[in-house]
Scaffold this motif. Structure first.
Motif, short mmCIF file in Angstrom:
data_model
loop_
_atom_site.label_atom_id
_atom_site.label_comp_id
_atom_site.label_asym_id
_atom_site.label_seq_id
_atom_site.Cartn_x
_atom_site.Cartn_y
_atom_site.Cartn_z
N PRO A 91 0.93 -1.19 -0.14
CA PRO A 91 0.04 -0.05 0.01
C PRO A 91 0.78 1.26 0.10
CG PRO A 91 -0.04 -0.85 2.22
CD PRO A 91 0.91 -1.92 1.08
N GLU A 92 0.13 2.35 -0.06
CA GLU A 92 0.91 3.56 -0.21
C GLU A 92 1.63 3.87 1.15
OE1 GLU A 92 1.62 5.93 -2.74
OE2 GLU A 92 0.71 4.22 -3.78
N ARG A 93 1.18 3.62 2.26
CA ARG A 93 1.86 3.71 3.70
C ARG A 93 2.38 2.26 3.90
NH1 ARG A 93 2.62 6.86 8.02
NH2 ARG A 93 2.72 5.64 10.14
N ALA A 94 3.49 2.15 4.12
CA ALA A 94 4.08 0.69 3.96
C ALA A 94 5.34 0.62 5.04
CB ALA A 94 4.32 0.11 2.84
N GLY A 143 3.02 -4.69 12.77
CA GLY A 143 2.50 -4.47 11.68
C GLY A 143 3.49 -4.14 10.27
N ALA A 144 4.71 -4.61 10.25
CA ALA A 144 5.50 -4.37 9.08
C ALA A 144 4.64 -5.02 7.98
CB ALA A 144 6.72 -4.96 9.27
N ASP A 145 5.00 -4.53 6.77
CA ASP A 145 4.20 -5.13 5.64
C ASP A 145 4.81 -6.19 4.83
OD1 ASP A 145 1.76 -3.20 5.37
OD2 ASP A 145 3.32 -1.88 5.80
N ALA A 146 6.38 -6.12 4.92
CA ALA A 146 7.07 -7.09 4.24
C ALA A 146 8.25 -7.25 4.93
CB ALA A 146 7.09 -6.64 2.77
N VAL A 147 9.08 -8.03 4.46
CA VAL A 147 10.48 -8.28 4.81
C VAL A 147 11.22 -8.53 3.49
CG1 VAL A 147 12.51 -9.54 6.02
CG2 VAL A 147 10.20 -9.19 7.08
N ALA A 175 16.38 -5.44 19.20
CA ALA A 175 16.59 -3.79 18.58
C ALA A 175 15.59 -3.95 17.68
CB ALA A 175 17.81 -3.79 17.94
N SER A 176 15.29 -5.04 16.82
CA SER A 176 13.96 -4.80 15.70
C SER A 176 12.63 -4.67 16.27
CB SER A 176 14.09 -6.14 15.00
OG SER A 176 13.36 -7.27 15.66
N ALA A 177 12.67 -5.26 17.57
CA ALA A 177 11.43 -4.93 18.39
C ALA A 177 11.22 -3.69 18.89
CB ALA A 177 11.21 -6.05 19.54
N VAL A 178 12.17 -3.01 19.33
CA VAL A 178 11.99 -1.49 19.76
C VAL A 178 11.81 -0.81 18.68
CG1 VAL A 178 13.41 0.36 20.83
CG2 VAL A 178 13.62 -1.80 21.74
N ALA A 179 12.61 -0.92 17.45
CA ALA A 179 12.34 -0.06 16.21
C ALA A 179 11.15 -0.33 15.52
CB ALA A 179 13.57 -0.42 15.33
N PHE A 212 8.23 2.56 14.82
CA PHE A 212 7.78 2.93 13.50
C PHE A 212 6.46 2.31 12.89
CE2 PHE A 212 12.76 3.85 13.48
CZ PHE A 212 12.48 5.08 13.36
N GLY A 213 6.08 1.10 13.71
CA GLY A 213 4.89 0.34 13.03
C GLY A 213 3.70 1.09 13.22
#
Length: 266
Positions: free
Chosen positions: A117-120, A145-149, A254-258, A262-263
């Protein structure tokens, strides 16, 4: 759904389950092993994957009735005693639930980005060879709520059995694709209109005040070495403040914090 009892570990019908650990390392030609009830539930509901068969410890079968009702009636469901199942897998299967899955069709990075989507929010992993960390990052990506990896070519396969298990099935939920080198991924994301940020202990911007563009890519690097210097020089860098005298967080933590920062999780 009828079940098929297996009494001989050499039965060719369960050949895909033989020597699970060794074949994890050697690869399964596009197939993977899903382990445990929670992951099996996810596999049955995952549009991008299909279950080819299930192997269940005989005393676990009654507790799987509701889960198996969600599977196609044609799905082979094999049952075995504990000694036979352990002999098939090559080690003790205490969860007693295995399945063989297959990805329907691998998305290219370009196709994956075009579907967003436009916001991702996209997570980009560079050089991650630890299956536990990859699995945990996928779990965090799903939770926040990340959209992809996107993974660069030096990352391990997220469909490795342990990565799927650690992710609690999130590898089967969060869309992913593997690119070539990190530089090519940067160019691809730039073309798709993503603002890109690299997470690093030496980052210039405190993550608590870092802005979030509508389309954002967050880069994560290896334990110890982190992201390559040439990549850090090309991207905006952000850091997670920690107490003085301590080096860094584990990349999964660290990924959980970030991703919480941003999610879009509510």
């Amino acid at each position: 759904m009828e079940t098929i009892r297996i009494d001989d570990p050499a039965d060719p019908r369960v050949a895909p389950y033989l020597s699970v650990r060794e074949r994890d390392l050697a690869g399964r030609q596009g197939r993977f092993i899903a382990e445990g009830k929670v992951v099996l539930n996810v596999l049955f509901s995952a549009a991008r994957f299909v279950a080819e068969s299930v192997l269940v410890l005989e005393n676990r079968l009654p507790g799987l009735a509701d889960t198996l009702r969600r599977a196609p009636s044609s799905l082979p469901v094999y049952t075995a005693s504990q000694p036979v199942m352990d002999a098939i897998a090559g080690f003790h299967i205490h969860r007693g639930i295995l399945a063989v899955g297959r990805k329907r069709e691998a998305d290219s990075p370009e196709e994956l980005l075009a579907s967003l989507p436009e916001r991702a929010l996209v997570v980009v992993t560079v050089g991650l060879s630890n299956h536990d960390n990859v699995g945990a990052i996928f779990r965090n990506a799903a939770a926040f709520g990340a959209d992809a990896v996107l993974l660069d070519a030096t990352c391990c396969d997220p469909l490795y059995r342990k990565a799927i298990r650690v992710s609690v099935g999130a590898v089967l939920k969060v869309p992913f694709a593997t690119g070539s080198d990190a530089g090519s991924i940067v160019a691809l994301l730039d073309k798709a209109g993503f603002g890109q940020a690299a997470l690093s202990p030496s980052g210039t911007t405190d993550i608590r005040v870092a802005s979030r563009p509508d389309r954002m890519a967050l880069y994560l690097g290896t334990e110890g070495d982190g992201l390559p210097d040439d990549l850090l020089s090309r991207l905006r860098t952000v850091r997670i403040p920690i107490v003085e005298g301590f080096d860094s967080l584990n990349v999964a933590a660290a990924s959980a914090v970030a991703l919480h920062r941003f999610g879009d999780a509510k």
